[in-house]
Design an enzyme around this catalytic site. Structure first.
Site, short mmCIF file in Angstrom:
data_model
loop_
_atom_site.label_atom_id
_atom_site.label_comp_id
_atom_site.label_asym_id
_atom_site.label_seq_id
_atom_site.Cartn_x
_atom_site.Cartn_y
_atom_site.Cartn_z
N ASP A 1 -37.58 16.01 49.13
CA ASP A 1 -35.56 15.21 49.65
C ASP A 1 -35.03 16.69 49.72
OD1 ASP A 1 -36.35 13.05 49.75
OD2 ASP A 1 -35.90 12.58 47.75
N GLU B 1 -44.53 10.07 41.44
CA GLU B 1 -44.62 11.20 40.53
C GLU B 1 -44.64 10.23 38.78
OE1 GLU B 1 -42.35 12.17 43.13
OE2 GLU B 1 -41.96 10.75 42.24
N ASP C 1 -45.32 7.96 48.73
CA ASP C 1 -43.59 8.01 48.04
C ASP C 1 -43.59 7.49 46.43
OD1 ASP C 1 -41.29 9.69 48.20
OD2 ASP C 1 -40.66 7.84 49.12
#
Length: 817
Positions: free
Chosen positions: A483, A412, A409
């Protein structure tokens, strides 16, 4: 003063030439020199250098740069050029390159390129006058917009299935609770498919800088693709079928390995389950309520103050015992990991990273520091083999804890403020570069590092999940859509994102069922969990400070429906696992846009029907908002059976159907073959010894590759599998089980052949023997119980079927009717 016509013309030409010379837009100009090889062309133009190479009969690579093209490194491409019969010729005007499948003509004055079919139809061509150009360091290629051209793909993108009229940016971003039109999102896959005039092609721009795609946004002249740095480097793919384009693209960028069987089961997640007594309570409640499940996922609260490679010893005093207990209940544990290593003097992971010098840096040598969950963090340079090697060793921590899956997670990279400086340096596998070039591949390389570390440490197939990635991510990881929100339009948008990912070579995909942010209504949750049973990665997940979202928390009626659909998925596990095997072989997705099989039917790209999709080759799913009482469904060419009743619907027409919250609209294509098993509560439990093979009558021949292996080891790579092709052929009225391949013995001793739509058939013949078929009624779902005494139970739908049971022999079995 008089000016003659010639003087005016010459003045005009001079002024245009002067403007071009002063223009901030640089075009290649004319082709000046050409060098031809066996299957490649190198050339120099007035302002640029180029190389065009044949990778296969159907793939041509195009490179252009302001400097001589050199080097050849890619994080995405693993396919190597294949020896291909290629003819290259030139004259004063053009260079022509021809393979058996494709022709490319490079025009010299000025440079541009046109791709043709072997019989001379234009597939794709540069927009004359614009072609490729540079504005500063940005490079863009402009393509002529063909009449009625449509575009699909581009990976994780919001909006309509058809990208026409829109523009998109690829720059991986952490977008919490994103809107259904937000762009960009978490991952970058710069690959799309163009469709026009009964032709389709693919273009993959392999450039990791921020890239931009324009499919007719704010202009009526061109489509375009480009990047904010680096060279123009794209692969052009042509096949007659979209399916073959995807297969070629995944040959180029790699295909998924076989996942562990348990990863295809239902996964119960929350941000966040703790302490360990709560984790075990959730697992035991799933078992008590007969909800089949295989996975429990732990979010950041399992860590000690959110520090990687730690357990919170207060909340999780004995993680090994907890994970062993979960395994005894039939559950595997997946844990979240983030890339940030907390700057904490004396912390083992931090000190180890410092010692081995694995963190990304500023130009002055200081480690880059950004703030995330643990506080101020340094970040592993996953574009360095040294950094990846360090991470692989850290994965041992999870192996020793009994963990089976790693969830990557925040990769990015996400940091508070979401503004990592441009001047941060990355190794980029020996080609030192800045954040501008490395950003979009960071998530891919983190997932790669977790996968390779798990291969070394887990000693069996791992499950890897990521939020961020780049083209080729399917080689290492599954991906979910981040999300999302507990809203009706997010559920349907999620469907389109997953089918777009499938069009872009990524098969193992999922979304947070029920929505991550916000609180789903009972109806929305019910519809979403029905839909989740027909997605590749089936994950129920919600965030902090929301209502609990386990199936039993929405009331008894919702629980019964959820149990029905989760149970159906487990009965369909032989079909689903075989479909995953097919994806590992040919790259075709498990969850398929109708544009793959019905490309030139204009209805499949219509916003009215764009949410419909195929689940494998047999099922068509038609999602609608939970609030809808009626919906219009388009049935493509063929015959379509209602899954629950076997009522038949002819294709190439739309039909309004009534919608019932108890049932997701699902249809089966005529000619389909669907292997099923008995219900189990976990893939760790063996089903009964009979494989039910459902065959749906139709007018078109079909085959299905049935596949088994042990579901966890790598023995399948050395022949440890059981595989056979099952064929339905209406022309000779036969159903054939080809001889089994592989050394793995099937877990099924018997085959129960279940026939749908064979009302006039009473017997089957095989080896001069006649077998009488028995009549029966088959139910894919149980009835919903009447828990409210004021409400009647929904009746159990049944399909009229005929069946017979035969021994599952390894040799060929042919049955005639």
């Amino acid at each position: 003063m008089k000016f003659n016509k010639i003087t005016v013309t010459l003045t005009f030409i001079f002024n245009i030439a002067h403007l071009m010379a002063q223009s901030p837009v640089l075009t290649p100009g004319n082709v000046e020199t050409v060098t031809m090889g066996n299957q490649e062309i190198n050339f120099k133009t007035t302002n640029a250098y180029g190389k065009i190479a044949v990778y296969s009969p159907s793939i041509i690579r195009v490179r252009l740069d302001k400097e001589p093209v050199k080097g050849d490194f890619s994080y995405a491409v693993v396919g190597q050029p294949q020896k291909t019969k290629t003819t290259i010729t030139q004259d004063n005007a053009d260079i022509t390159l021809v393979t058996d499948s494709l022709k490319a003509v490079i025009h010299k004055q000025p440079y541009s390129i046109t791709f043709y079919t072997p019989d001379g139809k234009v597939i794709n061509e540069d927009e004359q006058g614009l072609t490729t150009s540079w504005v500063g360091q940005s490079v863009t290629t402009y393509k002529k917009m063909q009449d009625e051209e449509h575009f699909v793909g581009l990976g994780e993108k919001t909006g309509n299935l058809d990208r026409k009229g829109n523009g998109y940016t690829n720059w991986n971003e952490d977008n919490y609770g994103y809107s259904i039109l937000q762009d960009p999102l978490y991952s970058t896959i710069p690959f799309y498919i163009g469709i026009h005039h009964n032709l389709n092609y693919g273009i993959f721009l392999d450039n990791t800088y921020q890239s931009d795609f324009n499919f007719g946004a704010s202009n009526n002249r061109f489509s375009s693709f480009g990047a904010r740095g680096g060279e123009m480097n794209y692969y052009f793919i042509f096949h007659k079928r979209v399916a073959d384009i995807i297969t070629s693209y995944t040959w180029l960028t790699g295909r998924m390995p076989m996942p562990p069987l348990w990863a295809l089961g239902y996964q119960q997640n929350r941000y966040t389950y703790y302490p360990e007594t709560e984790v075990l309570r959730i697992a035991r409640t799933l078992r008590e309520k007969k909800i089949p499940a295989d996975g429990i996922t732990l979010d950041i609260h399992y860590m000690d103050q959110f520090q990687l490679f730690t357990w919170n010893k207060t909340q999780f005093p004995n993680p090994v015992l907890m994970n062993d207990t979960l395994k005894s209940l039939g559950f595997k544990t997946t844990v979240i990991v983030d890339p940030g290593i907390k700057v904490a003097k004396g912390a083992p992971a931090y000190e180890s990273g410092l010692k081995e010098d694995v963190y990304i840096k500023y130009p002055d040598g200081q480690n880059y520091t950004g703030q995330v969950w643990p506080g101020w963090c340094n970040f592993t340079d996953f574009t360095s083999e040294k950094g990846r090697g360090w991470w692989r060793k850290q994965v041992k921590f999870f192996a020793e804890s009994g963990v089976s899956g790693i969830w990557n997670d925040m990769n990015e990279i996400s940091t508070w403020g979401q503004k990592m400086p441009d001047n941060v340096l990355f190794d980029y596998d020996g080609k030192l570069t800045t954040h501008l070039e490395a950003h979009n591949v960071y998530g891919l390389e983190m997932a790669r590092s977790s996968y390779e570390g798990a291969l070394e440490q887990f000693k069996e197939r791992p499950f890897i999940l990521t939020r961020s990635g780049y083209a080729g991510l399917q080689r290492y990881t599954a991906i979910w859509t981040g999300d999302n929100r507990a809203e009706e339009d997010h559920m349907l948008q999620g469907v389109r994102i997953l089918t777009s990912l499938g069009l872009s070579g990524v098969s193992f995909t999922g979304m947070d069922v029920g929505g991550f942010t916000g609180n789903a209504s009972i109806a929305l949750y019910t519809r979403w969990i029905e839909l989740g049973a027909f997605t590749p990665y089936f994950r129920n997940h919600t965030t902090l400070n929301t209502k609990s979202a386990e199936p039993w928390t929405f009331g008894e009626d919702a629980l019964v429906i959820a149990r029905n659909y989760i149970s159906l998925r487990y009965r369909l596990m032989p079909y689903l696992y075989s479909t995953f095997y097919g994806s590992a072989q040919n790259g075709l997705p498990v969850m398929r846009s109708l544009a793959i099989d019905y490309t030139f039917d204009p209805n499949v790209l219509s916003p009215d029907y764009q949410n419909q999709y195929e689940f494998g080759s047999a099922f068509m799913v038609a999602p609608f908002e939970s609030s809808k009482e009626y919906g219009r469904i388009y049935f493509p060419e063929g015959a379509w059976y209602d899954l629950y009743t076997d009522s038949l619907q002819a294709g190439k027409q739309a039909k309004v159907v009534s919608l019932n919250l108890n049932k997701l609209p699902v249809y089966v294509k005529g000619g389909s073959i669907i292997p099923m098993q008995s219900l189990v509560q976990s893939t760790a439990i063996k089903p009964t010894d009979t494989l039910s093979v459902h065959v749906y009558n139709g007018t078109t021949a079909n085959c299905f590759v049935y596949y088994e292996d042990d579901g966890k080891s790598f023995a399948y790579k050395n022949g440890g599998f059981y595989k056979r092709t099952i064929t339905f052929n209406p022309s000779d009225r036969s159903i054939t089980f080809n001889a089994a391949e592989g050394s793995y013995p099937s877990q099924f001793k018997y085959i129960k052949l279940v026939l749908h739509g064979y009302g006039q058939v009473d017997n089957l013949h095989a080896d001069k023997n006649q077998y009488k078929l028995e009549n029966s009624a088959y139910s894919f779902l149980d009835a919903t119980s009447a828990n409210d005494p004021m409400v009647n139970a929904s009746p159990k739908d049944t399909c009229p079927v005929k069946f017979m049971v035969i021994e599952n022999r390894a040799k060929m079995i042919q049955l005639k009717y």
